[in-house]
Design a protein around this motif. Structure first.
Motif, mmCIF file in Angstrom:
data_model
loop_
_atom_site.group_PDB
_atom_site.id
_atom_site.type_symbol
_atom_site.label_atom_id
_atom_site.label_comp_id
_atom_site.label_asym_id
_atom_site.label_seq_id
_atom_site.Cartn_x
_atom_site.Cartn_y
_atom_site.Cartn_z
ATOM 1 N N ILE A 1 1.977 1.691 -3.585
ATOM 2 C CA ILE A 1 0.874 2.225 -4.391
ATOM 3 C C ILE A 1 0.706 3.711 -4.100
ATOM 4 C CG2 ILE A 1 -1.616 2.135 -4.827
ATOM 5 C CD1 ILE A 1 -1.447 -0.900 -4.203
ATOM 6 N N TYR A 2 0.827 4.090 -2.831
ATOM 7 C CA TYR A 2 0.705 5.506 -2.465
ATOM 8 C C TYR A 2 1.791 6.345 -3.151
ATOM 9 C CZ TYR A 2 1.064 9.830 0.124
ATOM 10 O OH TYR A 2 1.157 11.151 0.440
ATOM 11 N N ASP B 1 0.819 -1.205 0.000
ATOM 12 C CA ASP B 1 0.000 0.000 0.000
ATOM 13 C C ASP B 1 0.862 1.268 0.000
ATOM 14 O OD1 ASP B 1 -2.401 -1.376 -0.126
ATOM 15 O OD2 ASP B 1 -2.561 -1.545 2.046
ATOM 16 N N THR C 1 1.095 6.701 -6.758
ATOM 17 C CA THR C 1 -0.031 7.617 -6.952
ATOM 18 C C THR C 1 0.409 9.070 -6.834
ATOM 19 O OG1 THR C 1 -1.517 5.935 -6.035
ATOM 20 C CG2 THR C 1 -2.365 8.184 -6.185
ATOM 21 N N LEU D 1 -5.568 2.043 -4.218
ATOM 22 C CA LEU D 1 -5.133 2.207 -2.828
ATOM 23 C C LEU D 1 -6.331 2.341 -1.884
ATOM 24 C CD1 LEU D 1 -2.916 2.656 -0.713
ATOM 25 C CD2 LEU D 1 -3.003 5.093 -1.285
ATOM 26 N N SER E 1 -4.658 4.496 -9.773
ATOM 27 C CA SER E 1 -3.797 4.162 -8.643
ATOM 28 C C SER E 1 -4.435 4.569 -7.319
ATOM 29 C CB SER E 1 -2.439 4.849 -8.833
ATOM 30 O OG SER E 1 -1.526 4.432 -7.866
#
Length: 174
Positions: free
Chosen positions: A74-75, A71, A78, A133, A129
């Motif tokens: 992904i953050y 995560d 993003t 998340l 994205s």
């Protein structure tokens, strides 16, 4: 009268060349197209600023420290996509600002339009994205990729499919 096209081509314009359905010079057409592009960028940039601003604050929340490595990755992706989106969309205006006064309005519209399109594609990636998340955290189940894929398909239809269909359908009327 001759005009340099983007990419170096030279087009003969004659005394006054008009677009179908409009009585405007190439300069007037470029001015109109620039104003239309600027309005479009204003609309999309507002949404991008809100999304990007929100993304920048997430790292400072107590919940962020509880995120797992996937995560967090992904953050970060993003946020980077949001920054790239912002860069492309703001690039349309800075391009204009830097070449203003050099009689390059048609070329400016050409390149700024492409930057805006790159910004839209990057926005699609950013939203994808962000949805991945948020839904991973909110739902935490195997349906998340399918939900995100369905939403991406919907965005693709709305943002690219319908305009492509309209272009194909209505520009072949000739």
């Amino acid at each position: 009268m001759r005009r340099r096209e983007p990419g170096g081509r030279v087009e003969s314009l004659g005394p006054r060349q008009t677009s179908p359905g409009r009585d405007e010079s190439p300069e007037e057409r470029a001015d109109r197209r620039w104003n239309e592009l600027l309005q479009e960028v204003r609309v999309i940039q507002t949404g991008v600023q809100i999304l990007f601003g929100f993304l920048l604050t997430v790292v400072f929340t107590p919940r962020f420290t509880t995120l797992g490595p996937t995560d967090r990755t992904i953050y970060v992706v993003t946020v980077l996509l949001g920054a790239a989106t912002t860069g492309a969309l703001i690039g349309t205006v800075t391009f204009h600002r830097l070449v203003t006064g050099h009689r390059l309005k048609p070329e400016t519209v050409y390149w700024a339009s492409r930057l805006a399109l790159v910004g839209i594609v990057l926005l699609l990636a950013t939203v994808t994205s962000a949805l991945l998340l948020i839904l991973r955290i909110a739902m935490g189940n195997s349906a998340v990729p399918w939900v995100v894929a369905g939403l991406v398909a919907w965005f693709m239809v709305c943002w690219f499919g319908l305009p492509a269909w309209a272009l194909h359908r209505y520009s072949s009327r000739g």
